[in-house]
Every structure is written in structure tokens, then in C-alpha cells.
Design an enzyme around this catalytic site. Structure first.
Site, PDB file in Angstrom:
ATOM      1  N   HIS A  69       0.853  -1.196   0.000  1.00 56.36           N
ATOM      2  CA  HIS A  69       0.000   0.000   0.000  1.00 56.36           C
ATOM      3  C   HIS A  69       0.886   1.242   0.000  1.00 56.36           C
ATOM      4  O   HIS A  69       1.974   1.251   0.561  1.00 56.36           O
ATOM      5  CB  HIS A  69      -0.907  -0.017   1.235  1.00 56.36           C
ATOM      6  CG  HIS A  69      -1.987   1.002   1.185  1.00 56.36           C
ATOM      7  ND1 HIS A  69      -1.786   2.314   1.552  1.00 56.36           N
ATOM      8  CD2 HIS A  69      -3.281   0.916   0.788  1.00 56.36           C
ATOM      9  CE1 HIS A  69      -2.898   2.986   1.395  1.00 56.36           C
ATOM     10  NE2 HIS A  69      -3.833   2.171   0.931  1.00 56.36           N
ATOM     11  N   GLU A 143      -2.656   1.839  -7.172  1.00 58.85           N
ATOM     12  CA  GLU A 143      -2.961   2.674  -6.013  1.00 58.85           C
ATOM     13  C   GLU A 143      -1.872   3.732  -5.874  1.00 58.85           C
ATOM     14  O   GLU A 143      -0.946   3.566  -5.100  1.00 58.85           O
ATOM     15  CB  GLU A 143      -3.047   1.732  -4.781  1.00 58.85           C
ATOM     16  CG  GLU A 143      -3.700   2.292  -3.586  1.00 58.85           C
ATOM     17  CD  GLU A 143      -2.685   2.807  -2.576  1.00 58.85           C
ATOM     18  OE1 GLU A 143      -3.076   3.698  -1.825  1.00 58.85           O
ATOM     19  OE2 GLU A 143      -1.538   2.349  -2.529  1.00 58.85           O
TER      20      GLU A 143
END
Length: 144
Positions: A69, A143
Site C-alpha cells: 500500500h 494505487e
């Protein structure tokens, strides 16, 4: 939305912080909703305070694990490397879980038109050693 697209099978997953995995897994039991963890530690066992292994995640009902992430990649929480994400991916797959590997560039990399090169490098390093058959257990999430 067409009739065909509304009939597609898709996986549904809620990724939550470790303390909530077991209760969320209990609530989701018997439904189409799977549960995932927001991160995993690189070691299976040992004295690593706060580190949660893939096997521990599996034992409380996780099926998926988010890896790479942006908050872990770009220094908000940690400054982990593609090699660390590759190790985490391997741990997740070896435990029989599914990986959600995040890739994405920083704003500066995007503005310099490096986004494709950055993502290609992250994929290459993050998936090193992953077999073609294991790819069915990996979801790539863009992302930035």
C-alpha cells in the site's frame, strides 16, 4: 450497466486492521464477503512485537492480504522496499492466502511521466519468483 456485466462473478473482500479481523470474519461467515488484512509481517515466528504473520492472519479468518500500500511504500508508515513486498507476497502465497499487491507512483513520478516505468519495476520486483499458476491468487491494485 448491461445485463451481462451485472451477472458477472466477482470477489468481495473487506480488508481491516488486525484487531478487527476475527469479529469481521465471524460476521461475514456464510456470505460472499471475504476478509483480508491490511498488512503482513515478513517472518513466520520469533520475537517481533506487533508483527503479524501470514499464518496468524489465516488462523483468524483472513483470506486476502494487502501488500505494498502507498502508505507503506512511500513513507507515511514505513519506507518498505519492493524486495520487502516480494517477501511478503511469498509469505502470503506460501500460507495459502491471496495477495492484493498494490503498485503506484508518487505525484512527482507521475508529473515526470514515469508512472508506467515505476509500476513496471514494482511489478517486476514484487512478483519475482511467483509462478504463472500462483498469479491466479494475486490481485494487482493500482494505487498511486
Amino acid at each position: 450497466m448491461s445485463a451481462d456485466s451485472s451477472q458477472r462473478e466477482m470477489d468481495i473482500c473487506i480488508c481491516c486492521p488486525f484487531p478487527f479481523l476475527a469479529p469481521v470474519a465471524e460476521i461475514a461467515r456464510g456470505s460472499r464477503v471475504a476478509v483480508g488484512a491490511e498488512d503482513v509481517f515478513t517472518e513466520d515466528r520469533g520475537a517481533f512485537t506487533g508483527g503479524v504473520s501470514a499464518l496468524q492472519l489465516k488462523s483468524v479468518g483472513a483470506k486476502y492480504v494487502v501488500i505494498g500500500h502507498s502508505e507503506r511504500r512511500h513513507g507515511n508508515i514505513a519506507s518498505e522496499t519492493d524486495e520487502t513486498f516480494n517477501l511478503k507476497t511469498r509469505k502470503v502465497l506460501d500460507a495459502g492466502l491471496e495477495a492484493i499487491l498494490c503498485v503506484g507512483e508518487t505525484k512527482a513520478e507521475y508529473e515526470a511521466a514515469l508512472n508506467k516505468a515505476v509500476c513496471a519495476l514494482q511489478l517486476s520486483k514484487g512478483l519475482a519468483g511467483v509462478s504463472a499458476s500462483e498469479m491466479s491468487r494475486i490481485t494487482i491494485a493500482y494505487e498511486p
